[in-house]
Design a protein around this motif. Structure first.
Motif, mmCIF file in Angstrom:
data_model
loop_
_atom_site.group_PDB
_atom_site.id
_atom_site.type_symbol
_atom_site.label_atom_id
_atom_site.label_comp_id
_atom_site.label_asym_id
_atom_site.label_seq_id
_atom_site.Cartn_x
_atom_site.Cartn_y
_atom_site.Cartn_z
ATOM 1 N N THR A 22 25.272 -20.919 17.917
ATOM 2 C CA THR A 22 26.527 -21.659 18.060
ATOM 3 C C THR A 22 27.576 -21.126 17.085
ATOM 4 O OG1 THR A 22 25.418 -23.677 18.799
ATOM 5 C CG2 THR A 22 27.616 -23.931 17.853
ATOM 6 N N ILE A 95 31.139 -28.641 20.566
ATOM 7 C CA ILE A 95 31.409 -28.725 22.006
ATOM 8 C C ILE A 95 32.855 -29.157 22.250
ATOM 9 C CG2 ILE A 95 30.851 -29.997 24.122
ATOM 10 C CD1 ILE A 95 27.941 -30.133 23.021
ATOM 11 N N SER A 181 34.549 -20.657 26.951
ATOM 12 C CA SER A 181 33.793 -21.797 27.493
ATOM 13 C C SER A 181 32.309 -21.695 27.178
ATOM 14 C CB SER A 181 33.996 -21.894 29.009
ATOM 15 O OG SER A 181 33.346 -20.828 29.689
ATOM 16 N N PHE A 182 31.799 -20.465 27.048
ATOM 17 C CA PHE A 182 30.385 -20.276 26.714
ATOM 18 C C PHE A 182 30.044 -20.824 25.335
ATOM 19 C CE2 PHE A 182 28.239 -16.985 29.600
ATOM 20 C CZ PHE A 182 28.930 -17.449 30.707
ATOM 21 N N CYS A 184 30.459 -23.650 24.329
ATOM 22 C CA CYS A 184 29.938 -25.014 24.499
ATOM 23 C C CYS A 184 28.471 -25.013 24.918
ATOM 24 C CB CYS A 184 30.751 -25.773 25.557
ATOM 25 S SG CYS A 184 32.506 -25.934 25.186
ATOM 26 N N LEU A 185 27.991 -23.890 25.450
ATOM 27 C CA LEU A 185 26.634 -23.847 26.024
ATOM 28 C C LEU A 185 25.558 -24.019 24.969
ATOM 29 C CD1 LEU A 185 24.716 -23.335 28.411
ATOM 30 C CD2 LEU A 185 25.020 -20.870 28.014
ATOM 31 N N TRP A 186 25.665 -23.286 23.866
ATOM 32 C CA TRP A 186 24.586 -23.265 22.861
ATOM 33 C C TRP A 186 24.423 -24.623 22.172
ATOM 34 C CZ3 TRP A 186 23.385 -19.152 25.138
ATOM 35 C CH2 TRP A 186 24.319 -18.165 25.426
ATOM 36 N N LEU A 188 25.175 -27.501 23.451
ATOM 37 C CA LEU A 188 24.620 -28.391 24.481
ATOM 38 C C LEU A 188 23.105 -28.228 24.573
ATOM 39 C CD1 LEU A 188 27.204 -28.176 27.410
ATOM 40 C CD2 LEU A 188 26.433 -30.272 26.279
ATOM 41 N N MET A 189 22.641 -26.981 24.539
ATOM 42 C CA MET A 189 21.205 -26.713 24.582
ATOM 43 C C MET A 189 20.512 -27.274 23.343
ATOM 44 S SD MET A 189 21.279 -22.784 26.033
ATOM 45 C CE MET A 189 19.508 -22.568 25.806
#
Length: 492
Positions: A22, A95, A181-182, A184-186, A188-189
């Motif tokens: 992140t 996020i 936008s990616f 936010c992915l890590w 979230l995981m």
């Protein structure tokens, strides 16, 4: 020291590295974003170099400023509310920051999102190495905590290659919004997988939750056999005794002791210095403005983006190698080798930029690119605080990272435009000074438990592993149950 890491350690470390990822991705994604023509066009940065330089500096400066506040926030929350809740809070803030940047419709909104994102990753980068250190056995702590750095730089690499791919999109907005936008992915995981991460047993001990702390320690050391059970008992005994002594010492002066007690003050400034020294190599200036650097060295089109992505891929590999050899070579030797290599490589980069930047000399420009890769190879190559103020101490150290980064990257666009390659000379000179200070001042902590590191600074170490014998068995039986129950926990 017999026991080493277990599959359970590795699973926890794997989840926690999403926090490292992140930080690395959010920190890095802006490098290619600033190099995307569509980003400059959308926010009106094209055609006005002075304005573009000011905005580029603000984008990175506000991110670093948010990181300072995030680190300070963690210093309080990590101790007050625990490691796990702090981790999830950091993920949620990250996020929000990523989402605001992705949806930005004007530059002010983007700058706000960048500050919020910096706050979240400032929390994350402070917390994750604390968490990792507190669930790692001493003889593998360099390897396991080293994954923090490896996955930070892996985040750099992923951001770089996502940026390269997005460059070829026919949709101008997608070219810069998709990579952001990616980010936010890590986190979230990380939130999704956090139920499988236990609270720090050391923090639990400071809250009197001895049974919970013991169950986690037993599982961390795979206490299903005699060796694992003995090791778990020894470490738990050492931890619990040290916490009692540290808390008694802390009660005498509280937070005031951070700046009045000599051993604590020395650790505070040592942690700050090590983080400052790593940034004073110029690593963040080179990377965050790498695309512009490669453009100045004659590269065009997508090539600067590809070189930037390759640059951080090499860094990820170098960080992994550093983590693998840290427990054998030692922290101080590895730092000195890395800083020395960075200093020499940056000197050569500076010479190539001074001589060949803006010219058509392909050999000279190629050598400039090559020496940047030498630099990051060496650069790729917070455990000194006691339990009761580890979070505050680590926060202070990370403040050193963000304050130095804030100063260097905020000034970089204007400095590189006006004094050009001479800006790099500052980092060469400061790194030489830092190498001398590091060698003279910082102690080696290789192979020591977090509690035994206290002794390096003149504080009391209540129990050494070599001293632990039957008394830790009696201590456990009196505090967390009978011996049979301990065996059941070890097998559970």
């Amino acid at each position: 020291m017999g026991a080493t890491y277990t599959a359970y350690n590795l699973r926890i470390i794997a989840v926690l590295t999403l926090g490292s990822l992140t930080f690395g991705y959010a920190y890095s994604v802006i490098s290619n974003t600033l190099g995307q023509p569509s980003f400059s066009a959308y926010f009106g940065l094209a055609g006005d170099d002075a304005y573009a330089n000011a905005i580029s500096g603000a984008v990175n400066g506000l991110f670093a400023a948010g990181g300072v506040f995030g680190a300070i926030h963690t210093g309080w929350m990590c101790e007050s509310k625990g490691r796990k809740l702090t981790m999830n809070t950091a993920a949620a803030i990250s996020i929000i920051g990523g989402a605001v940047q992705t949806g930005s419709v004007h530059i002010a909104m983007f700058l706000v999102g960048r500050f919020v994102n910096g706050w979240g990753i400032g929390m994350m980068v402070t917390l994750i190495p604390i968490y990792q250190a507190e669930i790692s056995p001493p003889n593998a702590r360099g390897l396991l905590v080293g994954q923090h750095g490896t996955w930070i730089v892996t985040g750099y690499a992923i951001a770089g290659w996502v940026g390269v791919g997005a460059y070829y999109s026919p949709n101008d907005a997608l070219q810069w919004r998709l990579p952001i936008s990616f980010s936010c992915l890590w986190p979230l995981m990380l939130i999704a997988l956090s139920p499988w991460v236990p609270e720090s047993p050391r923090w639990l001990l400071t809250r009197g939750r001895r049974d919970d702390a013991w169950r986690i320690i037993a599982k961390l050391h795979g206490a299903a056999d005699d060796e694992g059970m003995n090791y778990a008992r020894e470490e738990f005994y050492q931890m619990s005794q040290q916490v009692q002594v540290d808390e008694a010492a802390w009660a005498q002066g509280g937070n005031r002791q951070l700046f009045t007690r000599r051993s604590y003050l020395e650790r505070m400034w040592m942690g700050f210095f090590v983080q400052y020294a790593s940034q004073t190599t110029g690593a963040m200036v080179i990377y965050l403005y790498a695309v512009q650097l490669y453009q100045n060295l004659g590269e065009t089109g997508s090539i600067p983006l590809i070189l930037g992505a390759t640059y951080v891929t090499v860094a990820a590999i170098s960080n992994l190698v550093g983590a693998l050899i840290m427990d054998k070579l030692g922290r101080i030797k590895l730092l000195i080798i890395g800083l020395s290599g960075c200093m020499i490589s940056l000197s050569l980069v500076t010479a190539m930029v001074a001589e060949f930047a803006g010219t058509t000399n392909q050999a000279g420009n190629a050598m400039g690119v090559f020496f940047t890769f030498c630099f990051i190879t060496f650069y790729g190559g917070g455990e000194i605080y006691p339990t009761h103020f580890r979070s505050q101490g680590m926060a202070w150290s990370i403040v050193g990272t963000f304050l130095s980064t804030l100063a260097y990257v905020e000034a970089a666009p204007t400095a590189l435009a006006n004094i050009e390659w001479r800006y790099y000379i500052i980092f060469v000179g400061l790194t030489l000074i830092n190498i001398i200070v590091l060698w003279w001042w910082c102690p080696e902590t290789k192979g020591l438990s977090l509690e035994e590191i206290n002794g390096k600074f003149g504080d009391e170490v209540v129990v050494h592993f070599a001293d632990a014998s039957e008394k830790e068995r009696a201590h456990l039986e009196a505090t967390v149950g009978r011996g049979e129950e301990l065996e059941d926990i070890g097998h559970g």
